[in-house]
Design a protein around this motif. Structure first.
Motif, short mmCIF file in Angstrom:
data_model
loop_
_atom_site.label_atom_id
_atom_site.label_comp_id
_atom_site.label_asym_id
_atom_site.label_seq_id
_atom_site.Cartn_x
_atom_site.Cartn_y
_atom_site.Cartn_z
N ALA A 243 54.21 17.40 18.19
CA ALA A 243 55.11 17.18 17.05
C ALA A 243 54.40 17.46 15.74
CB ALA A 243 55.64 15.76 17.08
N GLY A 244 55.05 18.25 14.90
CA GLY A 244 54.47 18.62 13.62
C GLY A 244 53.68 19.90 13.66
N VAL A 245 53.40 20.40 14.87
CA VAL A 245 52.71 21.68 15.00
C VAL A 245 53.70 22.76 15.43
CG1 VAL A 245 51.00 22.97 16.37
CG2 VAL A 245 50.42 20.74 15.42
N ASP A 246 54.45 22.49 16.50
CA ASP A 246 55.46 23.47 16.92
C ASP A 246 56.77 22.81 17.30
OD1 ASP A 246 54.50 22.24 19.18
OD2 ASP A 246 53.93 24.07 20.22
N PHE A 247 56.97 21.60 16.83
CA PHE A 247 58.22 20.87 17.07
C PHE A 247 58.41 19.84 15.97
CE2 PHE A 247 59.04 16.46 18.46
CZ PHE A 247 60.40 16.50 18.54
N PRO A 248 59.58 19.75 15.33
CA PRO A 248 60.70 20.69 15.44
C PRO A 248 60.62 21.80 14.40
CG PRO A 248 61.39 18.85 14.14
CD PRO A 248 59.93 18.62 14.47
N PHE A 249 59.43 21.99 13.84
CA PHE A 249 59.18 23.10 12.94
C PHE A 249 57.79 23.63 13.21
CE2 PHE A 249 58.78 19.06 10.39
CZ PHE A 249 57.39 18.94 10.48
N GLN A 250 57.51 24.82 12.69
CA GLN A 250 56.17 25.39 12.78
C GLN A 250 55.70 25.71 11.37
OE1 GLN A 250 54.35 29.33 14.71
NE2 GLN A 250 55.22 27.95 16.21
N ASN A 251 54.56 25.11 10.99
CA ASN A 251 54.05 25.23 9.62
C ASN A 251 55.11 24.80 8.60
OD1 ASN A 251 51.54 26.26 10.53
ND2 ASN A 251 52.44 28.29 10.73
N ASN A 252 55.87 23.78 9.00
CA ASN A 252 56.89 23.15 8.16
C ASN A 252 58.08 24.07 7.86
OD1 ASN A 252 55.20 20.95 8.14
ND2 ASN A 252 54.57 21.16 6.01
N VAL A 253 58.31 25.06 8.70
CA VAL A 253 59.47 25.93 8.59
C VAL A 253 60.33 25.74 9.84
CG1 VAL A 253 60.30 28.31 8.40
CG2 VAL A 253 58.20 27.61 7.20
N GLY B 102 55.76 30.29 23.05
CA GLY B 102 56.11 29.71 21.76
C GLY B 102 55.52 28.34 21.54
N ASP B 103 55.15 27.65 22.61
CA ASP B 103 54.51 26.34 22.48
C ASP B 103 52.99 26.43 22.58
OD1 ASP B 103 56.56 24.56 21.95
OD2 ASP B 103 57.16 24.45 24.04
N GLN B 104 52.46 27.64 22.46
CA GLN B 104 51.00 27.75 22.48
C GLN B 104 50.32 26.90 21.40
OE1 GLN B 104 47.93 30.59 20.68
NE2 GLN B 104 48.97 31.82 22.22
N PRO B 105 50.83 26.88 20.15
CA PRO B 105 50.17 26.05 19.15
C PRO B 105 50.07 24.58 19.55
CG PRO B 105 51.66 27.58 18.08
CD PRO B 105 51.93 27.67 19.57
N GLY B 106 51.15 24.04 20.13
CA GLY B 106 51.11 22.65 20.57
C GLY B 106 50.19 22.45 21.75
N ALA B 107 50.27 23.34 22.73
CA ALA B 107 49.42 23.21 23.92
C ALA B 107 47.95 23.23 23.54
CB ALA B 107 49.73 24.35 24.90
N LEU B 108 47.56 24.12 22.62
CA LEU B 108 46.16 24.19 22.21
C LEU B 108 45.78 23.04 21.29
CD1 LEU B 108 45.59 28.02 21.74
CD2 LEU B 108 45.11 26.57 23.72
N LYS B 109 46.75 22.48 20.57
CA LYS B 109 46.47 21.28 19.77
C LYS B 109 46.13 20.11 20.68
CE LYS B 109 46.63 18.61 16.01
NZ LYS B 109 45.63 18.69 14.92
N TRP B 110 46.90 19.90 21.74
CA TRP B 110 46.59 18.85 22.71
C TRP B 110 45.19 19.07 23.30
CZ3 TRP B 110 48.84 14.34 23.32
CH2 TRP B 110 50.20 14.17 23.03
N TYR B 111 44.93 20.32 23.68
CA TYR B 111 43.63 20.65 24.26
C TYR B 111 42.50 20.36 23.26
CZ TYR B 111 39.80 23.51 26.10
OH TYR B 111 38.58 23.96 26.54
N ASP B 112 42.64 20.85 22.03
CA ASP B 112 41.59 20.67 21.02
C ASP B 112 41.37 19.21 20.69
OD1 ASP B 112 41.13 23.39 20.84
OD2 ASP B 112 42.46 23.67 19.12
N GLU B 113 42.45 18.46 20.52
CA GLU B 113 42.31 17.05 20.15
C GLU B 113 41.64 16.26 21.27
OE1 GLU B 113 42.90 15.61 17.14
OE2 GLU B 113 43.18 17.69 16.51
N HIS B 114 41.98 16.59 22.51
CA HIS B 114 41.32 15.89 23.61
C HIS B 114 39.84 16.27 23.68
CE1 HIS B 114 40.19 15.28 27.97
NE2 HIS B 114 40.51 14.07 27.56
N GLU C 62 47.90 24.26 0.70
CA GLU C 62 46.68 23.46 0.76
C GLU C 62 46.68 22.49 1.92
OE1 GLU C 62 46.00 21.60 -3.00
OE2 GLU C 62 46.14 23.48 -4.14
N SER C 63 47.86 22.01 2.28
CA SER C 63 47.96 21.03 3.37
C SER C 63 49.40 20.96 3.85
CB SER C 63 47.51 19.64 2.89
OG SER C 63 47.81 18.66 3.86
N LEU C 64 49.56 20.84 5.18
CA LEU C 64 50.90 20.65 5.74
C LEU C 64 51.42 19.25 5.49
CD1 LEU C 64 50.51 22.51 9.15
CD2 LEU C 64 51.70 23.32 7.10
#
Length: 607
Positions: free
Chosen positions: A183-193, A288-300, A519-521
Motif C-alpha cells: 500500500a502506497g507503492v503500487d496500491f491504490p496509486f503509484q507514485n501518488n498518481v 504491475g505489482d513488481q514495485p510492491g513485491a520488491l518493496k516487501w522483499y527489500d523491507e524484509h 522531494e518526498s511521496l
C-alpha cells in the motif's frame, strides 16, 4: 488474478507511454490474469481428489469464512496443507485445488470476509491478516494436516500471505508471496498518481458475487472515460457518477499520498524482523505489482538477520502479472524463449516439500536471486538483488536543437555532461486531440510506438548510439534530470525503450513523478520557482534484457495526458478535484549543461 474470468474479457488497461503504469492497476486488482491451458490440471487429476464444499471456518470474533477443501483421495498419513485467501470467490481457483490435491497436498480455497459465501463485511485488505492467522491455525489442527501450513496466491492473495505471516500464526511454516502489492507503492496509486481501474475493481468486488460484466465491459468504460477526458471532468466525480455507497473509494481519495493511513496496511520493520520462516518471493519484469513485491522483499531484507536473509529467495521472470502464476511465452506483443516457461505449480510443490517435508532443495534455486534475461532466453543467478547489476554508467543528455521530435532527438552519451541549451515542451491539459488515437491503439502492446510518434512536439526524446555488440541491461534505470516548470505542479513521465536496427520499439521501464512530490511521496510541495530543480527518477521498475547489436536506447520525457489516468491540470489544487476550468498550460524545460548535468543511469549486467 481472476483467472477464469479475465480470459473472457478484453479489458483495455493500458495506453501509450502509460502501458506499464496502467498495467499496475489492472494487475494489482487481478483484472488481466488470464490462465492459459498449461495451468490446467491433467484430466485424470480429478479422479484423485475428494472435494468438500461449504466448509465453515470460525474466526476468533465469531465470523465464519467459507472454504472449499480439496483432499487427496488416496488414504495417507497427515501431511502439510496449503490454503489461499481470495476476494475473487474460492471457485476461481478450482484448477489449482485439483492440481495440488492430486499431487498429495490438501488445498483450501477460502473466501475473504464479506465475499462469496463468507460472513462479515468486505473492506479491502483490512481483515485478511487477522483472518489469515485464524485460518492457518484452524487448518493446522485439522486431522489431514500434520501441523505445518503454507499459503498460495498472487496479487491480492500475495499481500494476504505477508499480512498473515507477520502475525506469526502457529503452524505457518513458509509462504510464497507472488506479485504482492504494498500500500502506497503500487496500491491504490503509484507514485501518488491514481487510475480509473480502482473504480472498476470496486465494481468487480462489490457485494458478495463477482460482477465481471460491470467491471470488464471495455466498450462502455472506454467510451465513458474518453467522454470524461474530453469534457475535463474531475477524477473524484467518476465515483459519484457510478452511484453506490463508494465509502472505501472516498476514503482512499481522501488520502492521495503516502501517509500513516497507508502505512497501516503494511508491516512494520519490527514485524518483519520477527518473521523467521522460509520465503519465496516471485514477480516479473512486466508485473504491475513488481514495485510492491520488491518493496516487501527489500523491507524484509533490511529488517532480517543474516540467517533469515539466507532463507528468503527471489525470482524475477519475464512475465506480466498473469505470468507470475502461469508463465506465457507471448504477451504484449513480445515473445520469450522456452526457458521462460517455468512450471509454477511444480516449483511451488518442490518449495513446499523442501521447507515442510525435508525434501530436496528445488534445482532452480541455485542462488538467492534468480532472474531471466529477455532477448538471451537465459536465467541468471545472483547472491543479492544489487549483485544483478555489474556496473551503472551515466549517459548524459544533450541536444543540438530542441529535442522534441523522435526523428530529431537529443542524445545519450557516456561522455561529458551536455553543453546544449535546455529542451522544452508545453503541456496544455485542454489538448485532448490524442483521445481518438488512444481509443484505437491496442493498449496491451509493449511494442506499439504510435502514440509516441503522435506526440512529436509535445515531449522530449533522446537516443543513445547503436550498441556494437549484444549487451545485457539488468537492474534499475535511474534518471537525474534538472527540470524547470512555470506552474505549481504537473506530472512528468520518463520511459526507456529498446529501438532495434529496423526501428522497432520495446518498452523496458518507466516512472512518473508528480512535481509536488518531487522531494518526498509523503509531503506535497508545490513548485514556487521557475529555476531548474533536480528531479530524481529513482523508482523505475526492474528489467533484464539483452540489447541486440545495432539497437539503441530511447528515453522519452513528457507529460501524462491520458484518459486512462488521473489527470493533473497543473493548477496546484487537489488533483482529484481539478477540472478543465482549472487547466493551466505548463512549459517544462529540461536542462543538460555542465551546471545541470542531466543523465540516465544505465544498469549494465554481467557479460
Amino acid at each position: 488474478m481472476v483467472e477464469s474470468i479475465a480470459a473472457r474479457t478484453a479489458l483495455r488497461d493500458r495506453g501509450g507511454n502509460m502501458a506499464k503504469m496502467a498495467l499496475a492497476w489492472a494487475a494489482l486488482f487481478g483484472l488481466v490474469a488470464a490462465a492459459p491451458a498449461s495451468a490446467q490440471p491433467d484430466q485424470s487429476d480429478g479422479a484423485k481428489v475428494r472435494l468438500e464444499w461449504g466448509v465453515q471456518i470460525p474466526m476468533r470474533d465469531g465470523t465464519r469464512l467459507n472454504a472449499t477443501v480439496y483432499r487427496p483421495k488416496a488414504e495417507a498419513k497427515p501431511d502439510f496443507c496449503v490454503f489461499t485467501l481470495t476476494p475473487y470467490i474460492s471457485e476461481s481457483y478450482h484448477e489449482r485445488g485439483i492440481y495440488f490435491a492430486a499431487h498429495g497436498v490438501p488445498f483450501l480455497t477460502v473466501d475473504v470476509r464479506g465475499r462469496g459465501n463468507s460472513e462479515g463485511q468486505f473492506r479491502p485488505l483490512i481483515a485478511e491478516g487477522d483472518d489469515g492467522r485464524d485460518v492457518a491455525e484452524w487448518l493446522a489442527r485439522q486431522p489431514e494436516c500434520n501441523g505445518k501450513v503454507s499459503m498460495w496466491g498472487g496479487s491480492y492473495a500475495g499481500h494476504d500471505q505477508w499480512a498473515t505471516a507477520v502475525r506469526r500464526p502457529a503452524g505457518l511454516a513458509t509462504i510464497v508471496p507472488v506479485a504482492s502489492p504494498w500500500a502506497g507503492v503500487d496500491f491504490p496509486f503509484q507514485n501518488n498518481v491514481t487510475m480509473p481501474y480502482v473504480f472498476q475493481w470496486m465494481m468487480f468486488t462489490g457485494g458478495k458475487a463477482l460482477q465481471p460484466n460491470l467491471a470488464f465491459d471495455s466498450g462502455f468504460w472506454n467510451a465513458m472515460l474518453r467522454d470524461r477526458f474530453e469534457k475535463g471532468l474531475s477524477f473524484r466525480s467518476l465515483g459519484q457518477s457510478l452511484g453506490g455507497d463508494q465509502a472505501v473509494l472516498k476514503e482512499w481519495l481522501d488520502h492521495p499520498m503516502v501517509d500513516e493511513y497507508w502505512d497501516s496496511y503494511n508491516a512494520t520493520p519490527e514485524q518483519l524482523a520477527a518473521l523467521d520462516i522460509p520465503i519465496l518471493s516471485i514477480t516479473g519484469s512486466y508485473d504491475g505489482d513488481q514495485p510492491g513485491a520488491l518493496k516487501w522483499y527489500d523491507e524484509h531484507m533490511k529488517a532480517a538477520t543474516p540467517e533469515q536473509k539466507a532463507r528468503h529467495f527471489l525470482i524475477i521472470g519475464p512475465w506480466d502479472h498473469a505470468g507470475t502464476r502461469t508463465p506465457r511465452a507471448e504477451f504484449g506483443g513480445l515473445k520469450m524463449g522456452p526457458a521462460s516457461l517455468i512450471d509454477m505449480n511444480r516449483l511451488h510443490l518442490d518449495w513446499y516439500r523442501w521447507t515442510m517435508a525435508n525434501g530436496p532443495k528445488p534445482d532452480f534455486l541455485k542462488k538467492p536471486v534468480a532472474y531471466y534475461v529477455m532477448g538471451a532466453d537465459t536465467w541468471r543467478h545472483a547472491d543479492s538483488l544489487a549483485a544483478v547489476t555489474a556496473r551503472e554508467t551515466a549517459y548524459f543528455l544533450d541536444s543540438a536543437a530542441n529535442a522534441d521530435k523522435v526523428m530529431a532527438s537529443g542524445s545519450l552519451a557516456a561522455a561529458d555532461p551536455g553543453k546544449g541549451k535546455p529542451d522544452s515542451y508545453v503541456y496544455d491539459p485542454r489538448d485532448v486531440s490524442l483521445a481518438a488515437l488512444e481509443s484505437e491503439v491496442d493498449p496491451t502492446m509493449l511494442n506499439d510506438q504510435r502514440l509516441v510518434l503522435a506526440k512529436d512536439g509535445r515531449q522530449l526524446v533522446y537516443h543513445s548510439a547503436p550498441f556494437d555488440r549484444p549487451t545485457e541491461i539488468s537492474g534499475f534505470f535511474k534518471l537525474k534530470a534538472w527540470i524547470a516548470i512555470d506552474q505549481p505542479d504537473t506530472d512528468i513521465q520518463a520511459t526507456v525503450y529498446e529501438i532495434d536496427g529496423a526501428g522497432n520499439s520495446i518498452q523496458l521501464s518507466s516512472q512518473v513523478i508528480r512535481a509536488r512530490y518531487r522531494e518526498s511521496l509523503r509531503e506535497a510541495r508545490l513548485v514556487t520557482t521557475t529555476k531548474p530543480l533536480l528531479y530524481d527518477f529513482d523508482r523505475f521498475t526492474f528489467v533484464s534484457r539483452q540489447i541486440a547489436k545495432g539497437s539503441r536506447l530511447r528515453l522519452v520525457v513528457g507529460p501524462i495526458n491520458s484518459m486512462f489516468v488521473e489527470k493533473n491540470f497543473n493548477s496546484g489544487k487537489t488533483v482529484a478535484d481539478e477540472t478543465m476550468a482549472d487547466a493551466r498550460a505548463v512549459k517544462v524545460s529540461l536542462f543538460h549543461d555542465r551546471a545541470h548535468p542531466s543523465a540516465l543511469y544505465i544498469p549494465f549486467g554481467h557479460p
